[in-house]
Design an enzyme around this catalytic site. Structure first.
Site, PDB file in Angstrom:
ATOM      1  N   SER A   1     -25.440  69.070 -31.147  1.00 17.59           N
ATOM      2  CA  SER A   1     -24.042  68.915 -31.552  1.00 17.59           C
ATOM      3  C   SER A   1     -23.802  67.468 -31.998  1.00 17.59           C
ATOM      4  O   SER A   1     -24.528  66.554 -31.616  1.00 17.59           O
ATOM      5  CB  SER A   1     -23.104  69.277 -30.400  1.00 17.59           C
ATOM      6  OG  SER A   1     -23.146  68.273 -29.411  1.00 17.59           O
TER       7      SER A   1
ATOM      8  N   LYS B   1     -20.424  64.127 -17.354  1.00 17.36           N
ATOM      9  CA  LYS B   1     -19.598  65.125 -16.667  1.00 17.36           C
ATOM     10  C   LYS B   1     -20.212  66.521 -16.713  1.00 17.36           C
ATOM     11  O   LYS B   1     -19.823  67.383 -15.937  1.00 17.36           O
ATOM     12  CB  LYS B   1     -18.169  65.143 -17.237  1.00 17.36           C
ATOM     13  CG  LYS B   1     -17.970  65.908 -18.514  1.00 17.36           C
ATOM     14  CD  LYS B   1     -16.488  66.074 -18.807  1.00 17.36           C
ATOM     15  CE  LYS B   1     -16.296  66.760 -20.149  1.00 17.36           C
ATOM     16  NZ  LYS B   1     -14.922  66.678 -20.618  1.00 17.36           N
ATOM     17  N   ASP B   2     -21.173  66.747 -17.619  1.00 17.03           N
ATOM     18  CA  ASP B   2     -21.840  68.059 -17.698  1.00 17.03           C
ATOM     19  C   ASP B   2     -23.064  68.150 -16.798  1.00 17.03           C
ATOM     20  O   ASP B   2     -23.719  69.191 -16.742  1.00 17.03           O
ATOM     21  CB  ASP B   2     -22.285  68.333 -19.144  1.00 17.03           C
ATOM     22  CG  ASP B   2     -21.109  68.500 -20.093  1.00 17.03           C
ATOM     23  OD1 ASP B   2     -20.033  68.931 -19.633  1.00 17.03           O
ATOM     24  OD2 ASP B   2     -21.269  68.193 -21.290  1.00 17.03           O
TER      25      ASP B   2
ATOM     26  N   ARG C   1     -10.600  73.420 -14.900  1.00 20.56           N
ATOM     27  CA  ARG C   1      -9.863  72.263 -14.390  1.00 20.56           C
ATOM     28  C   ARG C   1      -8.589  72.028 -15.206  1.00 20.56           C
ATOM     29  O   ARG C   1      -7.502  71.848 -14.657  1.00 20.56           O
ATOM     30  CB  ARG C   1     -10.747  71.006 -14.439  1.00 20.56           C
ATOM     31  CG  ARG C   1     -10.018  69.708 -14.090  1.00 20.56           C
ATOM     32  CD  ARG C   1     -10.882  68.488 -14.347  1.00 20.56           C
ATOM     33  NE  ARG C   1     -11.279  68.381 -15.740  1.00 20.56           N
ATOM     34  CZ  ARG C   1     -10.556  67.804 -16.700  1.00 20.56           C
ATOM     35  NH1 ARG C   1      -9.377  67.282 -16.420  1.00 20.56           N
ATOM     36  NH2 ARG C   1     -10.993  67.754 -17.939  1.00 20.56           N
ATOM     37  N   ARG C   2      -8.730  72.038 -16.542  1.00 19.12           N
ATOM     38  CA  ARG C   2      -7.546  71.792 -17.374  1.00 19.12           C
ATOM     39  C   ARG C   2      -6.532  72.919 -17.238  1.00 19.12           C
ATOM     40  O   ARG C   2      -5.327  72.667 -17.178  1.00 19.12           O
ATOM     41  CB  ARG C   2      -7.967  71.640 -18.844  1.00 19.12           C
ATOM     42  CG  ARG C   2      -8.767  70.371 -19.080  1.00 19.12           C
ATOM     43  CD  ARG C   2      -9.300  70.306 -20.493  1.00 19.12           C
ATOM     44  NE  ARG C   2     -10.076  69.086 -20.698  1.00 19.12           N
ATOM     45  CZ  ARG C   2     -11.187  69.025 -21.426  1.00 19.12           C
ATOM     46  NH1 ARG C   2     -11.651  70.101 -22.038  1.00 19.12           N
ATOM     47  NH2 ARG C   2     -11.838  67.885 -21.552  1.00 19.12           N
ATOM     48  N   LYS C   3      -7.027  74.161 -17.150  1.00 23.75           N
ATOM     49  CA  LYS C   3      -6.104  75.293 -16.978  1.00 23.75           C
ATOM     50  C   LYS C   3      -5.302  75.141 -15.695  1.00 23.75           C
ATOM     51  O   LYS C   3      -4.081  75.289 -15.690  1.00 23.75           O
ATOM     52  CB  LYS C   3      -6.892  76.608 -16.884  1.00 23.75           C
ATOM     53  CG  LYS C   3      -7.241  77.213 -18.200  1.00 23.75           C
ATOM     54  CD  LYS C   3      -7.917  78.560 -17.962  1.00 23.75           C
ATOM     55  CE  LYS C   3      -8.470  79.055 -19.266  1.00 23.75           C
ATOM     56  NZ  LYS C   3      -9.558  79.999 -19.110  1.00 23.75           N
TER      57      LYS C   3
ATOM     58  N   ARG D   1     -13.557  78.241 -26.814  1.00 26.21           N
ATOM     59  CA  ARG D   1     -14.947  77.792 -26.578  1.00 26.21           C
ATOM     60  C   ARG D   1     -15.546  77.150 -27.807  1.00 26.21           C
ATOM     61  O   ARG D   1     -14.968  77.163 -28.882  1.00 26.21           O
ATOM     62  CB  ARG D   1     -15.808  78.989 -26.176  1.00 26.21           C
ATOM     63  CG  ARG D   1     -15.402  79.566 -24.850  1.00 26.21           C
ATOM     64  CD  ARG D   1     -16.384  80.596 -24.327  1.00 26.21           C
ATOM     65  NE  ARG D   1     -15.752  81.372 -23.283  1.00 26.21           N
ATOM     66  CZ  ARG D   1     -15.536  80.924 -22.052  1.00 26.21           C
ATOM     67  NH1 ARG D   1     -15.930  79.720 -21.703  1.00 26.21           N
ATOM     68  NH2 ARG D   1     -14.928  81.676 -21.161  1.00 26.21           N
TER      69      ARG D   1
ATOM     70  N   ASN E   1     -18.147  73.947 -29.710  1.00 26.01           N
ATOM     71  CA  ASN E   1     -18.152  72.482 -29.756  1.00 26.01           C
ATOM     72  C   ASN E   1     -16.812  71.970 -30.281  1.00 26.01           C
ATOM     73  O   ASN E   1     -15.951  72.758 -30.668  1.00 26.01           O
ATOM     74  CB  ASN E   1     -19.353  71.955 -30.553  1.00 26.01           C
ATOM     75  CG  ASN E   1     -19.259  72.300 -32.020  1.00 26.01           C
ATOM     76  OD1 ASN E   1     -18.176  72.296 -32.602  1.00 26.01           O
ATOM     77  ND2 ASN E   1     -20.388  72.616 -32.624  1.00 26.01           N
ATOM     78  N   VAL E   2     -16.631  70.675 -30.286  1.00 23.16           N
ATOM     79  CA  VAL E   2     -15.319  70.096 -30.569  1.00 23.16           C
ATOM     80  C   VAL E   2     -14.807  70.501 -31.958  1.00 23.16           C
ATOM     81  O   VAL E   2     -13.645  70.887 -32.111  1.00 23.16           O
ATOM     82  CB  VAL E   2     -15.365  68.559 -30.402  1.00 23.16           C
ATOM     83  CG1 VAL E   2     -14.024  67.939 -30.719  1.00 23.16           C
ATOM     84  CG2 VAL E   2     -15.781  68.186 -28.980  1.00 23.16           C
TER      85      VAL E   2
ATOM     86  N   ARG F   1     -13.639  74.061 -31.997  1.00 28.37           N
ATOM     87  CA  ARG F   1     -12.384  74.224 -31.268  1.00 28.37           C
ATOM     88  C   ARG F   1     -11.194  73.733 -32.093  1.00 28.37           C
ATOM     89  O   ARG F   1     -10.131  74.346 -32.081  1.00 28.37           O
ATOM     90  CB  ARG F   1     -12.459  73.479 -29.926  1.00 28.37           C
ATOM     91  CG  ARG F   1     -13.316  74.218 -28.906  1.00 28.37           C
ATOM     92  CD  ARG F   1     -13.198  73.621 -27.534  1.00 28.37           C
ATOM     93  NE  ARG F   1     -14.081  72.488 -27.328  1.00 28.37           N
ATOM     94  CZ  ARG F   1     -13.845  71.494 -26.491  1.00 28.37           C
ATOM     95  NH1 ARG F   1     -12.738  71.462 -25.781  1.00 28.37           N
ATOM     96  NH2 ARG F   1     -14.700  70.518 -26.346  1.00 28.37           N
TER      97      ARG F   1
ATOM     98  N   CYS G   1     -20.148  71.868 -11.568  1.00 25.12           N
ATOM     99  CA  CYS G   1     -19.721  70.967 -12.638  1.00 25.12           C
ATOM    100  C   CYS G   1     -18.642  71.588 -13.519  1.00 25.12           C
ATOM    101  O   CYS G   1     -18.134  70.952 -14.414  1.00 25.12           O
ATOM    102  CB  CYS G   1     -20.896  70.463 -13.460  1.00 25.12           C
ATOM    103  SG  CYS G   1     -21.791  71.746 -14.295  1.00 25.12           S
TER     104      CYS G   1
HETATM  105  N1  LIG Z   1     -17.551  70.278 -21.670  1.00 26.34           N
HETATM  106  C1  LIG Z   1     -17.981  69.839 -22.946  1.00 26.34           C
HETATM  107  C2  LIG Z   1     -17.894  68.343 -23.083  1.00 26.34           C
HETATM  108  N2  LIG Z   1     -18.759  67.555 -22.420  1.00 26.34           N
HETATM  109  C3  LIG Z   1     -18.439  66.253 -22.695  1.00 26.34           C
HETATM  110  C4  LIG Z   1     -17.353  66.245 -23.553  1.00 26.34           C
HETATM  111  C5  LIG Z   1     -16.708  65.043 -24.108  1.00 26.34           C
HETATM  112  C6  LIG Z   1     -17.214  63.715 -23.579  1.00 26.34           C
HETATM  113  C7  LIG Z   1     -16.793  63.462 -22.166  1.00 26.34           C
HETATM  114  O1  LIG Z   1     -15.820  64.065 -21.678  1.00 26.34           O
HETATM  115  O2  LIG Z   1     -17.452  62.632 -21.517  1.00 26.34           O
HETATM  116  C8  LIG Z   1     -17.003  67.566 -23.810  1.00 26.34           C
HETATM  117  C9  LIG Z   1     -15.902  68.023 -24.675  1.00 26.34           C
HETATM  118  C10 LIG Z   1     -14.573  68.189 -23.973  1.00 26.34           C
HETATM  119  O3  LIG Z   1     -14.523  68.306 -22.739  1.00 26.34           O
HETATM  120  O4  LIG Z   1     -13.532  68.255 -24.673  1.00 26.34           O
END
Ligand SMILES: NCc1[nH]cc(CCC(=O)O)c1CC(=O)O
Length: 306
Positions: A12, A80-81, A129-131, A147, A149-150, A153, A238
């Site tokens: 990506s 974070k992943d 988490r965001r929800k 869902r 990639n950025v 979306r 995660c």
């Molecule tokens: N879960 C996918 C993901 N993993 C890292 C990022 C962006 C970079 C980051 O948050 O460090 C994103 C996209 C998002 O959450 O919008």
């Protein structure tokens, strides 16, 4: 001739940007490098027995396997992943200086609807988490899955009849997208380690460990460690409705952590502060405080959904 360091990355645009950062830091020190794009699925099945970690880490698994197989020497991930427990034989080589930490709402026309209690807004995100955090603040709103990639979306948001969608600021910035119609969600506590990038390598690879050590960013390493300890002590996953953010100011670490039920109706939050030299345990302590207050009930609910 000196060894070439093979840097593995997902394909990506975001992953490539992050891998290029590590690449630049290594070449600036005179190392020879090569970027190796790794498909997310591909040849995983031939080698899965090598992978010891279980169900966590869907984003990081194919790179971990390539690392263990010796196809690459360094894997670069959005921190974070990365599951709180790394696979056996894989260790952190460096944590890069953190970028933007917060989440953003990319909206369609304006944000007036956020002030209208009767308006049922349609908001898109696939992050639990965001929800959960959104529903806690706006219980009347409707959440939709989004869902991909950025870039995918953003296209989907443009095509659908939604009022907005939530993104990590770091993800947008790194692919050079700056939507005019976006607002920072300063009230939303981010995912543990959001905005940070990690380079991992094989534990016995002294050459790569040595090459990466100079660009490990100590303040980011400390704050993300605190956040990930909070996550690990509560849950270990995660993709959970667990948020944490630590930052350093004047030699003090300030920490905030939160766990929220999936529907946003129950939550526990806490904060801590500690001198930087003394801060390694504050994430774990904060998680234990929330477990003692009853957060285990939410953890059990989250586990049952999976
Ligand atoms: N879960 C996918 C993901 N993993 C890292 C990022 C962006 C970079 C980051 O948050 O460090 C994103 C996209 C998002 O959450 O919008």
């Amino acid at each position: 001739m000196e060894k070439v360091i093979r840097i593995g990355t997902r394909e990506s645009q975001l992953a490539l940007w992050q891998a290029h950062q590590v690449n630049n830091l290594l070449t600036a020190q005179g190392y020879r490098t090569e970027l190796v794009p790794i498909k997310s699925e591909g040849d995983i099945d031939l080698v899965t027995p090598l992978y010891e970690i279980g169900v966590q880490g869907i984003f990081t698994k194919s790179l971990d396997i390539a690392l263990l197989n010796g196809r690459i020497d360094i894997a670069v991930h959005s921190y974070k992943d990365v599951p709180t427990q790394l696979p056996q034989q894989i260790v952190t080589a460096a944590i890069l200086e953190r970028g933007p930490v917060k989440d953003l709402l990319v909206y369609k026309t304006n944000t007036d609807f956020l002030e209208q209690p009767d308006y049922i807004a349609n908001i898109a995100t696939s992050s639990v988490r965001r929800k959960a955090q959104w529903l806690r603040k706006y219980p009347q709103h409707q959440l939709h899955n989004l869902r991909g990639n950025v870039n995918t979306r953003l296209q989907k948001l443009a095509a659908e009849n939604w009022d907005g969608a939530i993104f990590a600021a770091a993800g947008l910035e790194r692919i050079n997208v700056r939507p005019e119609t976006s607002v920072e969600l300063d009230w939303m506590l981010p995912a543990p380690a959001q905005g940070a990038v990690v380079a991992v390598c094989r534990e016995d690879d002294a050459f790569c460990l040595n090459a990466c050590a100079p660009f490990n960013h100590a303040p980011t390493a400390l704050t993300t460690k605190v956040e990930r300890e909070f996550l690990r002590t509560l849950m270990g996953g995660c993709t959970t409705p667990i948020s944490a953010y630590a930052h350093i100011q004047d030699d003090t670490v300030f920490f905030e952590g939160e766990i929220c039920s999936l529907d946003g109706t129950k939550f526990f939050s806490t904060s801590r502060q500690s001198a930087t030299g003394n801060a390694t345990n504050i994430g774990k302590d904060a998680a234990e405080e929330l477990l003692a207050k009853g957060a285990a009930e939410i953890v059990a609910q989250i586990r049952n959904v999976k």
